[in-house]
Design a protein around this motif. Structure first.
Motif, PDB file in Angstrom:
ATOM      1  N   SER A 108      19.722  -5.186  13.339  1.00 49.56           N
ATOM      2  CA  SER A 108      21.047  -4.600  13.540  1.00 49.56           C
ATOM      3  C   SER A 108      21.402  -3.626  12.421  1.00 49.56           C
ATOM      4  O   SER A 108      21.034  -3.821  11.256  1.00 49.56           O
ATOM      5  CB  SER A 108      22.100  -5.711  13.611  1.00 49.56           C
ATOM      6  OG  SER A 108      23.402  -5.172  13.691  1.00 49.56           O
ATOM      7  N   THR A 109      22.145  -2.587  12.781  1.00 47.31           N
ATOM      8  CA  THR A 109      22.616  -1.611  11.790  1.00 47.31           C
ATOM      9  C   THR A 109      23.905  -2.066  11.111  1.00 47.31           C
ATOM     10  O   THR A 109      24.297  -1.511  10.094  1.00 47.31           O
ATOM     11  CB  THR A 109      22.864  -0.250  12.456  1.00 47.31           C
ATOM     12  OG1 THR A 109      23.829  -0.415  13.515  1.00 47.31           O
ATOM     13  CG2 THR A 109      21.570   0.314  13.032  1.00 47.31           C
ATOM     14  N   ALA A 110      24.587  -3.069  11.700  1.00 49.48           N
ATOM     15  CA  ALA A 110      25.838  -3.555  11.105  1.00 49.48           C
ATOM     16  C   ALA A 110      25.539  -4.532   9.975  1.00 49.48           C
ATOM     17  O   ALA A 110      24.627  -5.350  10.084  1.00 49.48           O
ATOM     18  CB  ALA A 110      26.690  -4.233  12.174  1.00 49.48           C
ATOM     19  N   PRO A 111      26.275  -4.483   8.880  1.00 45.95           N
ATOM     20  CA  PRO A 111      26.030  -5.397   7.759  1.00 45.95           C
ATOM     21  C   PRO A 111      26.400  -6.825   8.123  1.00 45.95           C
ATOM     22  O   PRO A 111      27.305  -7.061   8.923  1.00 45.95           O
ATOM     23  CB  PRO A 111      26.949  -4.852   6.657  1.00 45.95           C
ATOM     24  CG  PRO A 111      28.039  -4.135   7.385  1.00 45.95           C
ATOM     25  CD  PRO A 111      27.403  -3.550   8.607  1.00 45.95           C
ATOM     26  N   ILE A 112      25.707  -7.797   7.509  1.00 42.24           N
ATOM     27  CA  ILE A 112      25.975  -9.196   7.840  1.00 42.24           C
ATOM     28  C   ILE A 112      27.379  -9.621   7.426  1.00 42.24           C
ATOM     29  O   ILE A 112      27.916 -10.582   7.968  1.00 42.24           O
ATOM     30  CB  ILE A 112      24.924 -10.135   7.192  1.00 42.24           C
ATOM     31  CG1 ILE A 112      24.948 -10.019   5.670  1.00 42.24           C
ATOM     32  CG2 ILE A 112      23.544  -9.867   7.751  1.00 42.24           C
ATOM     33  CD1 ILE A 112      24.110 -11.085   4.988  1.00 42.24           C
ATOM     34  N   GLN A 113      27.986  -8.878   6.482  1.00 40.31           N
ATOM     35  CA  GLN A 113      29.365  -9.207   6.094  1.00 40.31           C
ATOM     36  C   GLN A 113      30.314  -9.069   7.290  1.00 40.31           C
ATOM     37  O   GLN A 113      31.345  -9.747   7.347  1.00 40.31           O
ATOM     38  CB  GLN A 113      29.854  -8.289   4.963  1.00 40.31           C
ATOM     39  CG  GLN A 113      29.142  -8.515   3.640  1.00 40.31           C
ATOM     40  CD  GLN A 113      27.910  -7.634   3.494  1.00 40.31           C
ATOM     41  OE1 GLN A 113      27.333  -7.205   4.502  1.00 40.31           O
ATOM     42  NE2 GLN A 113      27.501  -7.366   2.266  1.00 40.31           N
ATOM     43  N   LYS A 114      29.960  -8.187   8.226  1.00 36.86           N
ATOM     44  CA  LYS A 114      30.829  -7.947   9.380  1.00 36.86           C
ATOM     45  C   LYS A 114      30.371  -8.694  10.624  1.00 36.86           C
ATOM     46  O   LYS A 114      31.015  -8.594  11.673  1.00 36.86           O
ATOM     47  CB  LYS A 114      30.898  -6.446   9.677  1.00 36.86           C
ATOM     48  CG  LYS A 114      31.681  -5.642   8.654  1.00 36.86           C
ATOM     49  CD  LYS A 114      31.907  -4.224   9.144  1.00 36.86           C
ATOM     50  CE  LYS A 114      32.838  -3.456   8.214  1.00 36.86           C
ATOM     51  NZ  LYS A 114      33.156  -2.106   8.726  1.00 36.86           N
ATOM     52  N   THR A 115      29.276  -9.421  10.533  1.00 36.25           N
ATOM     53  CA  THR A 115      28.751 -10.120  11.707  1.00 36.25           C
ATOM     54  C   THR A 115      28.544 -11.606  11.401  1.00 36.25           C
ATOM     55  O   THR A 115      29.397 -12.426  11.696  1.00 36.25           O
ATOM     56  CB  THR A 115      27.432  -9.467  12.182  1.00 36.25           C
ATOM     57  OG1 THR A 115      26.506  -9.402  11.076  1.00 36.25           O
ATOM     58  CG2 THR A 115      27.683  -8.065  12.693  1.00 36.25           C
ATOM     59  N   VAL A 116      27.423 -11.931  10.765  1.00 33.54           N
ATOM     60  CA  VAL A 116      27.079 -13.324  10.476  1.00 33.54           C
ATOM     61  C   VAL A 116      28.160 -13.996   9.630  1.00 33.54           C
ATOM     62  O   VAL A 116      28.601 -15.119   9.924  1.00 33.54           O
ATOM     63  CB  VAL A 116      25.713 -13.409   9.762  1.00 33.54           C
ATOM     64  CG1 VAL A 116      25.445 -14.835   9.303  1.00 33.54           C
ATOM     65  CG2 VAL A 116      24.602 -12.933  10.687  1.00 33.54           C
ATOM     66  N   ASN A 117      28.604 -13.312   8.589  1.00 36.54           N
ATOM     67  CA  ASN A 117      29.596 -13.922   7.694  1.00 36.54           C
ATOM     68  C   ASN A 117      30.929 -14.163   8.389  1.00 36.54           C
ATOM     69  O   ASN A 117      31.635 -15.134   8.090  1.00 36.54           O
ATOM     70  CB  ASN A 117      29.811 -13.039   6.459  1.00 36.54           C
ATOM     71  CG  ASN A 117      28.612 -13.052   5.534  1.00 36.54           C
ATOM     72  OD1 ASN A 117      27.603 -13.678   5.825  1.00 36.54           O
ATOM     73  ND2 ASN A 117      28.714 -12.341   4.413  1.00 36.54           N
TER      74      ASN A 117
END
Length: 605
Positions: A255-264
């Motif tokens: 994914s191009t989205a950072p994990i701060q905005k997804t997984v976290n």
């Protein structure tokens, strides 16, 4: 009376003349009414509809009868669902020309109407449910309401656009290889693909029966849940309350989205809720490689000995081959006979399907069976797999642009997990990154549809709070603005105010957004944009803007009022009541807040 002679005093003659004129008037009026059903291309509808009409829902029966679950809700259907007496267009004018009106209405539409929902139109799809961008050359450009420069995604672009723009409460679409999930992600709304065959597809034109699922989209998790309550069978899996998320770490690396905005965001949301076990992390590609032996046949030669993400890439190959084989079986004769005009984006896929000759058909279906068994084992006892919905960001609008192989691969790879297995999947919006909407998907075991919808309903408010927090962390630090920048931002705000007063809501949003770019520390800019979002029916965006405004100014009453209104429209009644009470604490004489408080208290009784 002899033929050719006319007696002006003959009453019978005038009676015949009168009937003839009345008939001509009726025919003319009927023609005008029919003309109103031509494709709608007005700006107000964002190009979402092929045609508008009204099929009323059943009226609410008087007490003591139970209330209808969908009473008062409106919905739209994509252009591959049958309605008795209408021609189903399948996204292509040549299909419409060569087929007559449907004999029956799709069963799902009848079921929804019996529960009180009214159907208001037919929406644009990519031709034969085959595209992925959401651009249909025959019906004009469908505009992504939230990010107009981005394509809305396909195949069911019109349904996603109608929901995102607030034109309907929910919309139906078909999902074969992402037809609901992609546009849900690109347009920033909720999307649900149920377990394969969980919802009856009678009356829907198929693309590929082994992959097709009837899905639906909504802005509100409550509406998404209510539709599921009507359409989905009750199973024991819906009764589970202990949940455990399984994060597919290898998928998030794509994914191009950072994990701060997804997984976290999801991880932090879980911590604030009860009923969740500590999440697990795993490499889903390795798990699939070890548990789906028939998949080895479809590995690329260079990756046979490599695990990595090669197994889910092979899985996407299986998905495409299944789709080609079954589409060819369904439509080869018609394609070869009619030779329809097909736009660039869909024609390549249609040609690949028609020319496809399977040499490993049994293996394709074996992969499907083995994968479902493997995921059901992994996700038993309340497991939920977390993956990005897609690894690709939306493209810009361009009818002439052909999708590159690399871009298609980035879309197909993650969509194939639920697509091939037939497990249920929900797309959950998580705000924006680099100006594009982003989302994650929850995947649950086949048949665990109600359990998955319950989870989303329970988590959604917490998730959206975490989205706002993550976005605030990722905002650039407030910069020292020169007087010139401050002046420009104020000018843009005033232009936004003028556009708002003129009821040009979308323009107002754009002006306020430009003001925020110049000065992101002004609470009024967010609060004003929230007001415009409310007028557009974009309640999630309004809620997020108000939350940001409150983080900048704890005493901004309008932000509490507007967030309360947004949450009320999203059916978050407890949170809405809290906001209106905050407003009253700051302004005890606020009549609107007092009235809202009483209204919500009645709803909660």
């Amino acid at each position: 009376m002899p033929l050719g002679k006319f007696d002006p005093l003959n009453v019978k003659v005038w009676f015949v003349v009168g009937i003839t004129m009345a008939g001509a008037i009726i025919i003319a009026h009927t023609t005008r009414r029919r003309r109103r059903k031509v494709p709608i291309k007005t700006v107000e509808y964002f190009g979402a509809f092929v045609e508008r009409f009204e099929l009323l829902g059943a009226p609410q029966p008087p007490p003591p009868a139970a209330p209808l679950l969908l009473s008062g809700l409106s919905f739209a259907i994509s252009d591959n669902f049958d309605i008795k007496g209408q021609v189903t267009g399948f996204g292509n004018p040549d299909w419409r020309k060569t087929h007559g009106p449907a004999d029956q209405t799709a069963l799902i539409i009848t079921v929804l109407r019996k529960q009180g929902a009214g159907c208001v139109g037919r929406t644009v799809i990519d031709e034969f449910s085959f595209g992925m961008k959401g651009e249909n050359l025959h019906y004009g450009m469908t505009t992504n309401p939230d990010v107009p420069a981005d394509v809305p995604g396909g195949s069911c672009s019109g349904s996603a656009v109608a929901v995102a723009a607030g034109l309907v409460d929910f919309a139906l679409g078909s999902d074969t290889i992402g037809g609901v999930r992609i546009p849900a992600s690109f347009c920033g709304v909720l999307g649900f693909r149920p377990s394969h065959a969980a919802v009856c597809s009678s009356g829907m034109l198929p693309n590929s029966q082994s992959l097709d699922a009837i899905g639906w989209l909504a802005r509100s998790p409550a509406v998404l849940h209510r539709v599921g309550s009507v359409l989905l069978p009750v199973t024991a899996k819906a009764l589970r309350r202990t949940r455990q998320f399984i994060f597919a770490d290898d998928c998030f690396q794509l994914s191009t989205a950072p994990i701060q905005k997804t997984v976290n965001v999801i991880s932090n949301s879980i911590e604030s809720l009860s009923g969740f076990q500590a999440p697990k992390h795993m490499n889903i590609s390795e798990y699939i490689a070890s548990n789906v032996p028939s998949l080895k046949e479809f590995y690329e030669p260079s990756s046979k000995s490599s695990k990595g993400t090669s197994s889910i890439k092979a899985l996407s190959t299986v998905m495409l081959l299944l789709q080609r084989y079954e589409f060819k079986t369904n439509y080869e004769d018609w394609i070869n006979t009619v030779k329809p005009s097909i736009s660039l984006d869909a024609s390549a896929r249609v040609l690949e399907a028609i020319n496809y000759t399977p040499d490993n058909l049994k293996s394709l279906y074996n992969v499907r069976t083995e994968l479902r068994a493997a995921l059901n084992t992994l996700l038993k006892d309340g497991g939920i797999l977390l993956i990005p919905t897609t690894a690709a960001v939306p493209l810009k609008h361009d009818f002439k642009q052909k999708l590159s192989a690399e871009y298609q691969d980035s879309l197909y790879t993650l969509l194939s997990i639920a697509g091939v297995s037939g497990c249920c999947q929900a797309t959950v919006p998580l705000g924006k990154h680099d100006g594009h909407n982003i989302s994650v998907s929850f995947v649950a075991a086949h048949g665990a549809d109600r359990f998955l919808l319950d989870t989303i309903l329970d988590m959604y408010s917490s998730i959206q709070e975490q989205v706002v927090i993550a976005s605030s962390y990722c905002l650039p630090a407030p910069q020292h603005c020169s007087n010139g920048d401050l002046d420009k931002s104020e000018v843009l705000k005033e232009k936004g105010n003028a556009a708002f007063k003129g009821k040009h809501w979308k323009k107002a949003v754009n002006y306020y957004s430009e003001a925020i770019k110049l000065n992101n520390a002004n609470a009024k800019y967010y609060c004003n944009r929230a007001a415009a979002y409310l007028e557009l029916g974009c309640y999630q965006q309004a809620e997020a803007d108000c939350t940001q405004a409150i983080s900048l100014d704890k005493k901004i009453v309008k932000a509490y009022m507007r967030r309360g209104t947004a949450r009320e429209m999203l059916l978050y009644y407890k949170e809405a009541l809290q906001d209106f009470r905050y407003a009253l604490a700051l302004e005890p004489q606020n009549k609107a807040a007092r009235a809202a408080e009483k209204r919500i208290e009645k709803l909660l009784k």
